[in-house]
Design a protein around this motif. Structure first.
Motif, PDB file in Angstrom:
ATOM      1  N   VAL A  61      -4.925  17.325   3.351  1.00  0.00           N
ATOM      2  CA  VAL A  61      -3.745  16.475   3.380  1.00  0.00           C
ATOM      3  C   VAL A  61      -2.668  17.104   2.501  1.00  0.00           C
ATOM      4  O   VAL A  61      -2.905  17.378   1.323  1.00  0.00           O
ATOM      5  N   LEU A  62      -1.483  17.329   3.079  1.00  0.00           N
ATOM      6  CA  LEU A  62      -0.312  17.787   2.339  1.00  0.00           C
ATOM      7  C   LEU A  62       0.618  16.593   2.245  1.00  0.00           C
ATOM      8  O   LEU A  62       1.145  16.134   3.256  1.00  0.00           O
ATOM      9  N   LEU A  63       0.813  16.078   1.039  1.00  0.00           N
ATOM     10  CA  LEU A  63       1.407  14.761   0.822  1.00  0.00           C
ATOM     11  C   LEU A  63       2.696  14.820   0.013  1.00  0.00           C
ATOM     12  O   LEU A  63       2.706  15.336  -1.106  1.00  0.00           O
ATOM     13  N   ASP A  64       3.757  14.245   0.569  1.00  0.00           N
ATOM     14  CA  ASP A  64       5.000  14.042  -0.169  1.00  0.00           C
ATOM     15  C   ASP A  64       4.820  12.815  -1.064  1.00  0.00           C
ATOM     16  O   ASP A  64       4.013  11.930  -0.766  1.00  0.00           O
ATOM     17  N   LEU A  65       5.559  12.740  -2.157  1.00  0.00           N
ATOM     18  CA  LEU A  65       5.474  11.562  -3.030  1.00  0.00           C
ATOM     19  C   LEU A  65       6.465  10.474  -2.660  1.00  0.00           C
ATOM     20  O   LEU A  65       6.121   9.297  -2.647  1.00  0.00           O
ATOM     21  N   ASN A  66       7.691  10.859  -2.370  1.00  0.00           N
ATOM     22  CA  ASN A  66       8.757   9.878  -2.153  1.00  0.00           C
ATOM     23  C   ASN A  66       8.924   9.571  -0.675  1.00  0.00           C
ATOM     24  O   ASN A  66       9.525  10.352   0.059  1.00  0.00           O
ATOM     25  N   MET A  67       8.346   8.422  -0.255  1.00  0.00           N
ATOM     26  CA  MET A  67       8.406   7.996   1.143  1.00  0.00           C
ATOM     27  C   MET A  67       8.545   6.483   1.187  1.00  0.00           C
ATOM     28  O   MET A  67       8.151   5.789   0.253  1.00  0.00           O
ATOM     29  N   PRO A  68       9.066   5.975   2.306  1.00  0.00           N
ATOM     30  CA  PRO A  68       9.137   4.523   2.481  1.00  0.00           C
ATOM     31  C   PRO A  68       7.767   3.949   2.863  1.00  0.00           C
ATOM     32  O   PRO A  68       6.826   4.703   3.094  1.00  0.00           O
ATOM     33  N   VAL A  69       7.676   2.658   2.961  1.00  0.00           N
ATOM     34  CA  VAL A  69       6.491   1.883   3.366  1.00  0.00           C
ATOM     35  C   VAL A  69       5.385   2.010   2.320  1.00  0.00           C
ATOM     36  O   VAL A  69       5.074   1.066   1.625  1.00  0.00           O
ATOM     37  N   MET A  70       4.743   3.178   2.238  1.00  0.00           N
ATOM     38  CA  MET A  70       3.743   3.460   1.199  1.00  0.00           C
ATOM     39  C   MET A  70       4.024   4.867   0.699  1.00  0.00           C
ATOM     40  O   MET A  70       3.966   5.824   1.463  1.00  0.00           O
ATOM     41  N   ASP A  71       4.350   4.987  -0.583  1.00  0.00           N
ATOM     42  CA  ASP A  71       4.674   6.313  -1.111  1.00  0.00           C
ATOM     43  C   ASP A  71       3.401   7.104  -1.404  1.00  0.00           C
ATOM     44  O   ASP A  71       2.275   6.616  -1.243  1.00  0.00           O
ATOM     45  N   GLY A  72       3.600   8.338  -1.839  1.00  0.00           N
ATOM     46  CA  GLY A  72       2.468   9.222  -2.078  1.00  0.00           C
ATOM     47  C   GLY A  72       1.517   8.741  -3.154  1.00  0.00           C
ATOM     48  O   GLY A  72       0.298   8.866  -3.026  1.00  0.00           O
ATOM     49  N   LEU A  73       2.052   8.182  -4.243  1.00  0.00           N
ATOM     50  CA  LEU A  73       1.187   7.679  -5.315  1.00  0.00           C
ATOM     51  C   LEU A  73       0.352   6.506  -4.819  1.00  0.00           C
ATOM     52  O   LEU A  73      -0.850   6.433  -5.097  1.00  0.00           O
ATOM     53  N   GLU A  74       0.958   5.613  -4.046  1.00  0.00           N
ATOM     54  CA  GLU A  74       0.189   4.490  -3.475  1.00  0.00           C
ATOM     55  C   GLU A  74      -0.898   5.000  -2.537  1.00  0.00           C
ATOM     56  O   GLU A  74      -2.022   4.482  -2.523  1.00  0.00           O
ATOM     57  N   PHE A  75      -0.578   6.036  -1.734  1.00  0.00           N
ATOM     58  CA  PHE A  75      -1.590   6.638  -0.872  1.00  0.00           C
ATOM     59  C   PHE A  75      -2.750   7.151  -1.714  1.00  0.00           C
ATOM     60  O   PHE A  75      -3.918   6.894  -1.411  1.00  0.00           O
ATOM     61  N   LEU A  76      -2.438   7.904  -2.779  1.00  0.00           N
ATOM     62  CA  LEU A  76      -3.482   8.458  -3.635  1.00  0.00           C
ATOM     63  C   LEU A  76      -4.350   7.363  -4.237  1.00  0.00           C
ATOM     64  O   LEU A  76      -5.581   7.494  -4.299  1.00  0.00           O
ATOM     65  N   GLU A  77      -3.732   6.286  -4.695  1.00  0.00           N
ATOM     66  CA  GLU A  77      -4.490   5.182  -5.290  1.00  0.00           C
ATOM     67  C   GLU A  77      -5.396   4.520  -4.253  1.00  0.00           C
ATOM     68  O   GLU A  77      -6.560   4.226  -4.530  1.00  0.00           O
ATOM     69  N   ASN A  78      -4.877   4.312  -3.033  1.00  0.00           N
ATOM     70  CA  ASN A  78      -5.698   3.722  -1.963  1.00  0.00           C
ATOM     71  C   ASN A  78      -6.782   4.686  -1.508  1.00  0.00           C
ATOM     72  O   ASN A  78      -7.912   4.271  -1.242  1.00  0.00           O
ATOM     73  N   HIS A  79      -6.454   5.956  -1.419  1.00  0.00           N
ATOM     74  CA  HIS A  79      -7.428   6.967  -1.024  1.00  0.00           C
ATOM     75  C   HIS A  79      -8.588   6.991  -2.022  1.00  0.00           C
ATOM     76  O   HIS A  79      -9.755   7.129  -1.646  1.00  0.00           O
ATOM     77  N   GLY A  80      -8.273   6.818  -3.300  1.00  0.00           N
ATOM     78  CA  GLY A  80      -9.305   6.793  -4.335  1.00  0.00           C
ATOM     79  C   GLY A  80     -10.245   5.613  -4.240  1.00  0.00           C
ATOM     80  O   GLY A  80     -11.326   5.624  -4.819  1.00  0.00           O
ATOM     81  N   GLN A  81      -9.852   4.578  -3.498  1.00  0.00           N
ATOM     82  CA  GLN A  81     -10.695   3.388  -3.308  1.00  0.00           C
ATOM     83  C   GLN A  81     -11.594   3.491  -2.075  1.00  0.00           C
ATOM     84  O   GLN A  81     -12.441   2.635  -1.856  1.00  0.00           O
ATOM     85  N   LEU A  82     -11.394   4.522  -1.270  1.00  0.00           N
ATOM     86  CA  LEU A  82     -12.215   4.697  -0.073  1.00  0.00           C
ATOM     87  C   LEU A  82     -13.635   5.080  -0.478  1.00  0.00           C
ATOM     88  O   LEU A  82     -13.852   5.606  -1.571  1.00  0.00           O
TER      89      LEU A  82
END
Length: 140
Positions: A61-82
């Motif tokens: 996964v190549l992930l930008d940080l600044n995005m609408p809806v769910m940003d990169g940090l939120e993705f990382l935090e949710n990914h860590g809960q998988l």
């Protein structure tokens, strides 16, 4: 024979995704290239990918940080809960213009496999693929 790996480009900026696509093609990368415009789309893909088989193909996964809806940090935090099976073997590389503060930078570094600052260049992209999906490069 191993299943074809996948590279997931997560960035709300369509021109950035196109450039990364062209560079991956130029490098001769043998992988499915998928795109997501925000972290929510990316997270849904990662969850589906993990459930696709007992041993899903490699995913980078190549992930930008600044995005609408769910940003990169939120993705990382949710990914860590998988579940662990969904996190193992799925390196997340943050491609960032820079985190807004030191605490956010530390959090991103703790959750991501690596952080590369934009603008990324062709050599840096090649090194990332070599490190995380070496079997997707020609000659391997």
């Amino acid at each position: 024979m191993a299943a074809t790996p996948t590279i997931l480009l997560v960035d709300d900026d369509e021109p950035t995704r196109r450039i990364l696509q062209r560079w991956l093609a130029h490098l001769g990368v043998r992988a499915h290239i998928l795109e997501a415009e925000d972290g929510q789309q990316a997270l849904a893909y990662v969850e589906a990918h993990c459930q696709s088989s007992d041993t899903p193909p490699a995913l980078l996964v190549l992930l930008d940080l600044n995005m609408p809806v769910m940003d990169g940090l939120e993705f990382l935090e949710n990914h860590g809960q998988l579940p662990l099976v969904c996190r193992e073997g799925i390196p997340v590389i943050v491609l960032s213009g820079g985190a807004s503060n030191a605490a956010e930078q530390a959090r991103v570094r703790a959750l991501a496999a690596d952080v590369k600052f934009k603008p990324l260049d062709l050599e840096s992209l090649a090194a990332l693929v070599q490190q995380h999906l070496p079997f997707a490069l020609p000659g391997s």
